[in-house]
Write a protein that holds these residues in place. Structure first.
Motif, PDB file in Angstrom:
ATOM      1  N   PHE A  37      54.934  85.863  37.435  1.00  0.00           N
ATOM      2  CA  PHE A  37      55.472  84.508  37.533  1.00  0.00           C
ATOM      3  C   PHE A  37      54.760  83.716  38.645  1.00  0.00           C
ATOM      4  O   PHE A  37      54.315  82.586  38.442  1.00  0.00           O
ATOM      5  CB  PHE A  37      56.975  84.591  37.813  1.00  0.00           C
ATOM      6  N   ILE A  38      54.597  84.361  39.814  1.00  0.00           N
ATOM      7  CA  ILE A  38      53.927  83.709  40.955  1.00  0.00           C
ATOM      8  C   ILE A  38      52.471  83.413  40.604  1.00  0.00           C
ATOM      9  O   ILE A  38      51.947  82.330  40.890  1.00  0.00           O
ATOM     10  CB  ILE A  38      54.043  84.610  42.223  1.00  0.00           C
ATOM     11  N   LYS A  39      51.824  84.368  39.935  1.00  0.00           N
ATOM     12  CA  LYS A  39      50.413  84.191  39.515  1.00  0.00           C
ATOM     13  C   LYS A  39      50.319  83.025  38.515  1.00  0.00           C
ATOM     14  O   LYS A  39      49.434  82.173  38.603  1.00  0.00           O
ATOM     15  CB  LYS A  39      49.922  85.493  38.877  1.00  0.00           C
ATOM     16  N   GLU A  45      49.549  75.211  38.225  1.00  0.00           N
ATOM     17  CA  GLU A  45      49.216  74.171  39.205  1.00  0.00           C
ATOM     18  C   GLU A  45      47.735  73.795  39.120  1.00  0.00           C
ATOM     19  O   GLU A  45      47.379  72.620  39.109  1.00  0.00           O
ATOM     20  CB  GLU A  45      49.553  74.695  40.615  1.00  0.00           C
ATOM     21  N   THR A  46      46.868  74.820  39.020  1.00  0.00           N
ATOM     22  CA  THR A  46      45.419  74.579  38.940  1.00  0.00           C
ATOM     23  C   THR A  46      45.082  73.777  37.689  1.00  0.00           C
ATOM     24  O   THR A  46      44.287  72.828  37.727  1.00  0.00           O
ATOM     25  CB  THR A  46      44.649  75.926  38.943  1.00  0.00           C
ATOM     26  N   ARG A  47      45.708  74.146  36.563  1.00  0.00           N
ATOM     27  CA  ARG A  47      45.491  73.420  35.295  1.00  0.00           C
ATOM     28  C   ARG A  47      45.913  71.963  35.441  1.00  0.00           C
ATOM     29  O   ARG A  47      45.212  71.048  35.029  1.00  0.00           O
ATOM     30  CB  ARG A  47      46.290  74.084  34.166  1.00  0.00           C
ATOM     31  N   ASN A  48      47.092  71.748  36.037  1.00  0.00           N
ATOM     32  CA  ASN A  48      47.607  70.379  36.216  1.00  0.00           C
ATOM     33  C   ASN A  48      46.714  69.551  37.138  1.00  0.00           C
ATOM     34  O   ASN A  48      46.496  68.365  36.914  1.00  0.00           O
ATOM     35  CB  ASN A  48      49.038  70.414  36.770  1.00  0.00           C
ATOM     36  N   GLU A  49      46.188  70.207  38.174  1.00  0.00           N
ATOM     37  CA  GLU A  49      45.282  69.516  39.109  1.00  0.00           C
ATOM     38  C   GLU A  49      44.031  69.048  38.375  1.00  0.00           C
ATOM     39  O   GLU A  49      43.587  67.909  38.533  1.00  0.00           O
ATOM     40  CB  GLU A  49      44.889  70.460  40.251  1.00  0.00           C
ATOM     41  N   ARG A  50      43.476  69.956  37.552  1.00  0.00           N
ATOM     42  CA  ARG A  50      42.250  69.616  36.802  1.00  0.00           C
ATOM     43  C   ARG A  50      42.517  68.465  35.842  1.00  0.00           C
ATOM     44  O   ARG A  50      41.736  67.534  35.730  1.00  0.00           O
ATOM     45  CB  ARG A  50      41.769  70.846  36.007  1.00  0.00           C
ATOM     46  N   MET A  51      43.649  68.561  35.119  1.00  0.00           N
ATOM     47  CA  MET A  51      43.958  67.529  34.128  1.00  0.00           C
ATOM     48  C   MET A  51      44.188  66.179  34.800  1.00  0.00           C
ATOM     49  O   MET A  51      43.712  65.149  34.324  1.00  0.00           O
ATOM     50  CB  MET A  51      45.196  67.944  33.327  1.00  0.00           C
ATOM     51  N   ALA A  52      44.890  66.197  35.944  1.00  0.00           N
ATOM     52  CA  ALA A  52      45.161  64.950  36.670  1.00  0.00           C
ATOM     53  C   ALA A  52      43.856  64.313  37.138  1.00  0.00           C
ATOM     54  O   ALA A  52      43.683  63.098  37.072  1.00  0.00           O
ATOM     55  CB  ALA A  52      46.066  65.234  37.858  1.00  0.00           C
ATOM     56  N   LYS A  53      42.941  65.181  37.572  1.00  0.00           N
ATOM     57  CA  LYS A  53      41.642  64.687  38.047  1.00  0.00           C
ATOM     58  C   LYS A  53      40.852  64.078  36.883  1.00  0.00           C
ATOM     59  O   LYS A  53      40.278  63.003  36.983  1.00  0.00           O
ATOM     60  CB  LYS A  53      40.866  65.850  38.682  1.00  0.00           C
ATOM     61  N   ARG A  54      40.874  64.799  35.743  1.00  0.00           N
ATOM     62  CA  ARG A  54      40.104  64.350  34.575  1.00  0.00           C
ATOM     63  C   ARG A  54      40.656  63.038  34.020  1.00  0.00           C
ATOM     64  O   ARG A  54      39.926  62.146  33.644  1.00  0.00           O
ATOM     65  CB  ARG A  54      40.114  65.446  33.503  1.00  0.00           C
ATOM     66  N   LEU A  55      41.989  62.940  33.974  1.00  0.00           N
ATOM     67  CA  LEU A  55      42.611  61.741  33.394  1.00  0.00           C
ATOM     68  C   LEU A  55      42.897  60.671  34.445  1.00  0.00           C
ATOM     69  O   LEU A  55      43.413  59.600  34.129  1.00  0.00           O
ATOM     70  CB  LEU A  55      43.917  62.117  32.684  1.00  0.00           C
ATOM     71  N   ASP A  56      42.599  61.032  35.709  1.00  0.00           N
ATOM     72  CA  ASP A  56      42.826  60.128  36.834  1.00  0.00           C
ATOM     73  C   ASP A  56      44.270  59.629  36.857  1.00  0.00           C
ATOM     74  O   ASP A  56      44.558  58.435  36.857  1.00  0.00           O
ATOM     75  CB  ASP A  56      41.844  58.948  36.774  1.00  0.00           C
ATOM     76  N   LYS A  57      45.209  60.609  36.795  1.00  0.00           N
ATOM     77  CA  LYS A  57      46.618  60.203  36.880  1.00  0.00           C
ATOM     78  C   LYS A  57      47.397  61.132  37.809  1.00  0.00           C
ATOM     79  O   LYS A  57      46.986  62.260  38.085  1.00  0.00           O
ATOM     80  CB  LYS A  57      47.258  60.122  35.489  1.00  0.00           C
ATOM     81  N   GLU A  58      48.522  60.622  38.285  1.00  0.00           N
ATOM     82  CA  GLU A  58      49.345  61.369  39.239  1.00  0.00           C
ATOM     83  C   GLU A  58      50.048  62.541  38.543  1.00  0.00           C
ATOM     84  O   GLU A  58      50.299  62.505  37.341  1.00  0.00           O
ATOM     85  CB  GLU A  58      50.429  60.441  39.815  1.00  0.00           C
ATOM     86  N   PHE A  59      50.373  63.578  39.310  1.00  0.00           N
ATOM     87  CA  PHE A  59      51.233  64.634  38.776  1.00  0.00           C
ATOM     88  C   PHE A  59      52.096  65.161  39.918  1.00  0.00           C
ATOM     89  O   PHE A  59      51.756  65.012  41.092  1.00  0.00           O
ATOM     90  CB  PHE A  59      50.401  65.744  38.122  1.00  0.00           C
ATOM     91  N   THR A  60      53.240  65.747  39.563  1.00  0.00           N
ATOM     92  CA  THR A  60      54.126  66.293  40.589  1.00  0.00           C
ATOM     93  C   THR A  60      53.755  67.741  40.854  1.00  0.00           C
ATOM     94  O   THR A  60      53.906  68.589  39.958  1.00  0.00           O
ATOM     95  CB  THR A  60      55.601  66.210  40.120  1.00  0.00           C
ATOM     96  N   PRO A  61      53.249  68.044  42.054  1.00  0.00           N
ATOM     97  CA  PRO A  61      52.826  69.417  42.312  1.00  0.00           C
ATOM     98  C   PRO A  61      54.007  70.383  42.444  1.00  0.00           C
ATOM     99  O   PRO A  61      55.105  69.974  42.832  1.00  0.00           O
ATOM    100  CB  PRO A  61      52.054  69.317  43.638  1.00  0.00           C
ATOM    101  N   ASP A  69      50.239  78.667  51.055  1.00  0.00           N
ATOM    102  CA  ASP A  69      50.089  80.122  51.217  1.00  0.00           C
ATOM    103  C   ASP A  69      50.768  80.893  50.089  1.00  0.00           C
ATOM    104  O   ASP A  69      50.511  82.077  49.898  1.00  0.00           O
ATOM    105  CB  ASP A  69      50.693  80.591  52.558  1.00  0.00           C
ATOM    106  N   PHE A  70      51.666  80.226  49.358  1.00  0.00           N
ATOM    107  CA  PHE A  70      52.393  80.902  48.279  1.00  0.00           C
ATOM    108  C   PHE A  70      51.580  80.946  46.986  1.00  0.00           C
ATOM    109  O   PHE A  70      51.990  81.571  46.013  1.00  0.00           O
ATOM    110  CB  PHE A  70      53.733  80.196  47.999  1.00  0.00           C
ATOM    111  N   ARG A  71      50.462  80.224  46.957  1.00  0.00           N
ATOM    112  CA  ARG A  71      49.628  80.210  45.747  1.00  0.00           C
ATOM    113  C   ARG A  71      48.855  81.514  45.644  1.00  0.00           C
ATOM    114  O   ARG A  71      48.308  82.000  46.634  1.00  0.00           O
ATOM    115  CB  ARG A  71      48.677  79.004  45.775  1.00  0.00           C
ATOM    116  N   TRP A  72      48.829  82.051  44.451  1.00  0.00           N
ATOM    117  CA  TRP A  72      48.214  83.363  44.217  1.00  0.00           C
ATOM    118  C   TRP A  72      46.794  83.435  44.775  1.00  0.00           C
ATOM    119  O   TRP A  72      46.423  84.391  45.438  1.00  0.00           O
ATOM    120  CB  TRP A  72      48.228  83.664  42.715  1.00  0.00           C
TER     121      TRP A  72
END
Length: 516
Positions: A37-39, A45-61, A69-72
């Motif tokens: 689950f943690i992984k 989160e990484t997928r959402n970051e990439r998509m937000a960057k590609r589409l140039d839109k905000e997302f809720t992290p 530090d909690f990220r795998w």
């Protein structure tokens, strides 16, 4: 498809727990599920970051600035002892963070409040994480198979007749029922939420982002429902749905067929594989269910429950043991007559007995019906599934091309070449034909080529008007009145005459090849 290599990797992780002093099966499964689950949270989160960057839109992290530090990906790099402290810290460590996910009053947060870290040795955590890192879980099906294999270690794959449903059978049922955005879906024996997750995946594939966004509230809070009274399964099901984008899944901690479950007329779609061999204390049974079938057998009570919980017009696809189809006891006959006579039974799909191997050799069938309260059954479609794409022994080896096996549901998007290949592999893999024929029987094309009884008509029309470009040719030209074939229709009058018997062998005609 889980391979020997993946099994070996999981077994190696299992042994790491054992040598680290953790031998309780449920504890191992639960701790592993937390780590997966943690992984997964980090991968999401990484997928959402990439998509937000590609589409140039905000997302809720998911992770705030203080929770990196909690990220795998970051946990992997931290010193072994310091990392273990992040896991064991009960005030502002990773587990309090997990418990805070989902809204404050959500059921997800309720079930996660008891989530606790149970790996006492830093070295054990280090070894388990290292081995998990090597396990490729990028493919959702493989992740599902890994879960299945993990959960199969809980008392040999099933307790009280609960067997994990193979993912391709779940997928077949979901594809037959074609969930819609406005549906409210329930699995009354949710387990690890396999059916609900598959329904969510179907919705995600068939609707665009704008439509999904518009229905976000419904998807997150109301669309996915279930009951499950095992605390570990509740947590696993909640985590599974959360990872598939359902923020507040409505999985309720209750014995589904007991008096404590009062839900009725609530759902438009039920997908389930209820427990087969369970019984419940007579005094505990919800009164309304006994009116439909007087029994303590869970496999009958669950069918009565589905009828109660569905809204009028709601549909169900459920796996039942063969005994339900032909049992001669009063309770068996009453539930069958209720479904056939008072509602609309559409299909009985007989499954080969090896489908649940290696955990069980039980013979089962899929029942598909609609709640009408005023009948409507005319002809019931029977299909004799002989091959599900895998060997029917304990090994369950894949017998067909892996891509075809995974993509059979998308036959409308396949090329003619790929469709021909599926047709050629029919003897090993019946699922594409089942799906195609079921949708044809429910389409506007049905009736242009066939009589109500399923016999072929002589039609002078162009193939396009007859559905040849929508369905496999063999589907449009099949004789559904031929009882020697795998697929045929039976009128309600005949079912009534046979004491509501729904076993395929009662109606199938066997051709004996003798010497001429």
């Amino acid at each position: 498809m889980i391979t020997g290599e993946i099994k070996s990797q999981i077994d190696a992780i299992w042994n790491t727990f054992w040598t680290g002093g953790i031998s309780n099966t449920i504890t191992i499964v639960e701790q592993l599920t937390y780590l997966i689950f943690i992984k997964d949270l980090d991968e999401t989160e990484t997928r959402n970051e990439r998509m937000a960057k590609r589409l140039d839109k905000e997302f809720t992290p998911i992770f705030g600035p203080d929770q990196q530090d909690f990220r795998w990906k970051n946990l992997k790099e931290i010193d072994v002892q310091a990392r273990h402290s992040i896991f064991t810290n009960s005030v502002d460590g990773i587990f309090p963070f997990i418990r805070s996910l989902g809204s404050e009053k959500s059921l997800f947060s309720t079930y996660m409040k008891d989530a606790s870290f149970g790996i006492n040795k830093a070295a054990t955590l280090d070894q388990v994480m290292e081995k998990l890192e090597r396990l490729d879980m990028s493919n959702q099906d493989i992740k599902g198979d890994i879960y299945e294999y993990l959960l199969s270690k809980l008392e040999g794959g099933g307790t009280a007749g609960q067997f994990r449903t193979p993912r391709h059978i779940i997928k077949l049922m979901v594809e037959m029922m074609q969930p819609k955005l406005e549906d409210t879906i329930c699995d009354p024996s949710a387990g690890t939420a396999g059916f609900l997750v598959a329904a969510k995946e179907y919705i995600d594939k068939h609707y665009d982002i704008t439509e999904l966004d518009r229905n976000k509230e419904h998807i997150n809070k109301h669309m996915f429902n279930g009951t499950e009274f095992d605390a570990t399964m509740l947590r696993i099901a909640s985590m599974n749905l959360f990872l598939h984008g359902v923020e507040e899944p409505n999985i309720v901690d209750v014995d589904a067929v007991s008096k404590d479950n009062e839900v009725s007329d609530a759902y438009t779609l039920v997908l389930a594989n209820p427990p087969f061999k369970g019984t419940i204390d007579k005094e505990s049974i919800a009164p309304g269910l006994s009116n439909v079938t007087k029994t303590t057998k869970t496999e009958l009570l669950f069918l009565a429950l589905m009828l109660r919980q569905l809204k009028k017009g709601g549909r169900a696809a459920a796996i039942v043991p063969d005994g339900v189809l032909f049992g001669s006891g009063k309770a068996f006959k009453s539930i069958r007559s209720e479904i056939v006579n008072n509602h609309k039974l559409e299909a009985v799909i007989s499954l080969p007995s090896g489908v649940f191997k290696p955990y069980s050799g039980v013979s089962t069938a899929i029942l598909i019906f609609t709640k009408t309260d005023n009948g409507g059954t005319d002809h019931v479609w029977f299909y004799d599934m002989k091959a599900d794409g895998k060997s029917l022994d304990d090994k369950r080896n894949l017998l067909v091309d892996e891509e075809a096996f995974n993509n059979f549901a998308f036959s409308k998007a396949l090329t003619q070449e790929e469709l021909d290949a599926l047709a050629k592999d029919h003897d090993k893999f019946n699922l594409p034909q089942i799906l195609d024929q079921y949708h044809y029987l429910k389409s506007d094309y049905w009736g242009k080529m066939h009589t109500q009884e399923g016999e072929l008509l002589h039609v002078n029309d162009i193939p396009k008007n007859l559905g040849f470009d929508h369905f496999m040719e063999s589907t449009c030209t099949h004789n559904y009145a031929d009882r020697t074939s795998q697929s045929f229709l039976v009128p309600i009058e005949e079912i009534k005459e046979n004491d509501w018997d729904l076993s395929i062998n009662r109606y199938k005609e066997i051709v004996y090849e003798g010497n001429s």
